[in-house]
Design an enzyme around this catalytic site. Structure first.
Site, PDB file in Angstrom:
ATOM      1  N   ASP A 173       0.901  -1.258   0.057  1.00  0.00           N
ATOM      2  CA  ASP A 173       0.027   0.269   0.087  1.00  0.00           C
ATOM      3  C   ASP A 173       0.973   1.301  -0.048  1.00  0.00           C
ATOM      4  OD1 ASP A 173       1.037  -0.451   2.464  1.00  0.00           O
ATOM      5  OD2 ASP A 173      -1.046  -0.700   3.292  1.00  0.00           O
TER       6      ASP A 173
ATOM      7  N   GLU B 148      -9.852  -1.176   4.271  1.00  0.00           N
ATOM      8  CA  GLU B 148     -10.621  -0.494   5.662  1.00  0.00           C
ATOM      9  C   GLU B 148     -12.047  -0.928   5.650  1.00  0.00           C
ATOM     10  OE1 GLU B 148      -8.900   1.142   7.386  1.00  0.00           O
ATOM     11  OE2 GLU B 148      -8.121   3.106   6.572  1.00  0.00           O
TER      12      GLU B 148
ATOM     13  N   ASN C 192      -8.776  -0.967  13.656  1.00  0.00           N
ATOM     14  CA  ASN C 192     -10.218  -1.414  13.032  1.00  0.00           C
ATOM     15  C   ASN C 192     -10.139  -2.540  12.195  1.00  0.00           C
ATOM     16  OD1 ASN C 192      -8.766  -0.620  11.000  1.00  0.00           O
ATOM     17  ND2 ASN C 192     -10.136   1.203  10.184  1.00  0.00           N
TER      18      ASN C 192
ATOM     19  N   HIS D  68      -8.231  -3.279   9.585  1.00  0.00           N
ATOM     20  CA  HIS D  68      -7.701  -3.105   8.157  1.00  0.00           C
ATOM     21  C   HIS D  68      -6.349  -3.980   7.947  1.00  0.00           C
ATOM     22  CE1 HIS D  68      -4.908   0.638   9.032  1.00  0.00           C
ATOM     23  NE2 HIS D  68      -4.298  -0.305   9.059  1.00  0.00           N
TER      24      HIS D  68
HETATM   25  C1  F6R Z   1       0.934  -0.873   6.280  1.00  0.00           C
HETATM   26  C2  F6R Z   1      -0.053  -1.765   6.198  1.00  0.00           C
HETATM   27  C3  F6R Z   1      -1.006  -1.442   7.246  1.00  0.00           C
HETATM   28  C4  F6R Z   1      -0.235  -1.810   8.751  1.00  0.00           C
HETATM   29  C5  F6R Z   1      -1.388  -1.347  10.011  1.00  0.00           C
HETATM   30  C6  F6R Z   1      -0.554  -1.417  11.153  1.00  0.00           C
HETATM   31  O1  F6R Z   1       1.828  -1.046   4.922  1.00  0.00           O
HETATM   32  O2  F6R Z   1      -0.375  -2.395   5.471  1.00  0.00           O
HETATM   33  O3  F6R Z   1      -2.078  -2.347   7.304  1.00  0.00           O
HETATM   34  O4  F6R Z   1       0.248  -2.967   8.617  1.00  0.00           O
HETATM   35  O5  F6R Z   1      -1.887  -0.030   9.920  1.00  0.00           O
HETATM   36  O6  F6R Z   1       0.205  -0.692  11.481  1.00  0.00           O
HETATM   37  P1  F6R Z   1       1.342  -0.571  12.758  1.00  0.00           P
HETATM   38  O7  F6R Z   1       2.315  -1.709  12.366  1.00  0.00           O
HETATM   39  O8  F6R Z   1       2.115   0.670  12.469  1.00  0.00           O
HETATM   40  O9  F6R Z   1       0.600  -0.516  13.900  1.00  0.00           O
END
Ligand code: F6R
Length: 244
Positions: free
Chosen positions: A67, A143, A136, A138
């Protein structure tokens, strides 16, 4: 699914790195899809160390990202492009020709999405897809409400996601409103998925995703349907799982 629970973040990172090392040993030309965020930083640190000690070589491997924020060019320090280069790609021996990263600054975003999706397919698909999880539910930036049939596309970020990531941007106003994400259908086509989570803040959503109802309101719940899922957690993130 296999669930690995480690005492702390460092052990979780090591266990995740072992999965990569084993994969490369079995198939040196493996294709990986990597993520940004706090969760995988320890994993990348372990991979860089293993590369530097020549215990691991990515020379034949391919790598994708999952992403990217819309509007951030590869040079932008908050882009995932920059993050992944800094934490893993430039410190390991990847062939840059085999590293495929989304450009959030592309003029034609639809074309950028299509190109990324097609590259995943035409290069033979992903062998190991790494995932973190948002509070949440994702995965990538899929999302809540994302279709289980979704492919790579532009998505509006949930306000919870923007607030969670504001710490990197200095203020909530600076956080982009949109992102490009590989979709849930494409993620599920990976031959193996490794979901990582750390810390008590993730405990509720980890339990909901892995043991709750499979619903588009909790995008990560689709992972229950994958037949080669490894979940690597520290004790705190695993605290709300039942009967394990
Ligand atoms: C980032 C991604 C997101 C993160 C998620 C958790 O490339 O795909 O889904 O893995 O937001 O983020 P952290 O690790 O910062 O808690």
């Amino acid at each position: 699914m296999e669930i690995i629970i480690k005492n702390d973040y460092d052990e979780m990172s090591l266990a995740s790195a072992d999965i990569v090392i084993k994969q490369i040993r079995e198939k040196p030309h493996s294709s990986f899809s990597f993520i940004a965020g706090y969760t995988p930083i320890g994993l990348y640190r372990e991979l860089v160390t293993a590369c530097q000690h020549e215990e691991l070589s990515f020379a034949a491997a391919k790598a994708f990202d999952l992403d990217e924020y819309v509007g951030l060019s590869p040079e932008d320090e908050n882009s995932f492009y920059h993050f992944l280069n800094k934490h893993i790609f430039i410190n390991c021996n990847f062939d840059q020709e085999n590293v495929y990263l989304i450009n959030g600054g592309a003029q034609d975003l639809e074309d950028e999405c299509l190109k990324h999706e097609q590259l995943i397919m035409t290069t033979g698909g992903i062998d190991v897809q790494f995932l973190g999880i948002g509070q949440n539910g994702h995965i990538g930036f899929n999302e809540p409400g994302s279709s289980f049939d979704s492919v790579t596309r532009v998505i509006d970020l949930a306000s919870k996601t923007r607030y969670a990531n504001a710490k990197y941007f200095g203020s909530i106003e600076a956080v982009p409103y949109k992102a490009i994400t590989v979709g849930l259908k494409t993620i599920m086509q990976a031959r193996q998925i490794v979901l990582m989570a750390t810390g008590e803040k993730k405990a509720d959503i980890v339990a909901a995703a892995l043991q709750g109802e499979i619903t588009e309101e909790v995008p990560a719940s689709i992972l229950q349907r994958h037949d080669n899922l490894i979940v690597v957690l520290d004790k705190e993130a695993a605290a709300k799982l039942k009967n394990i």
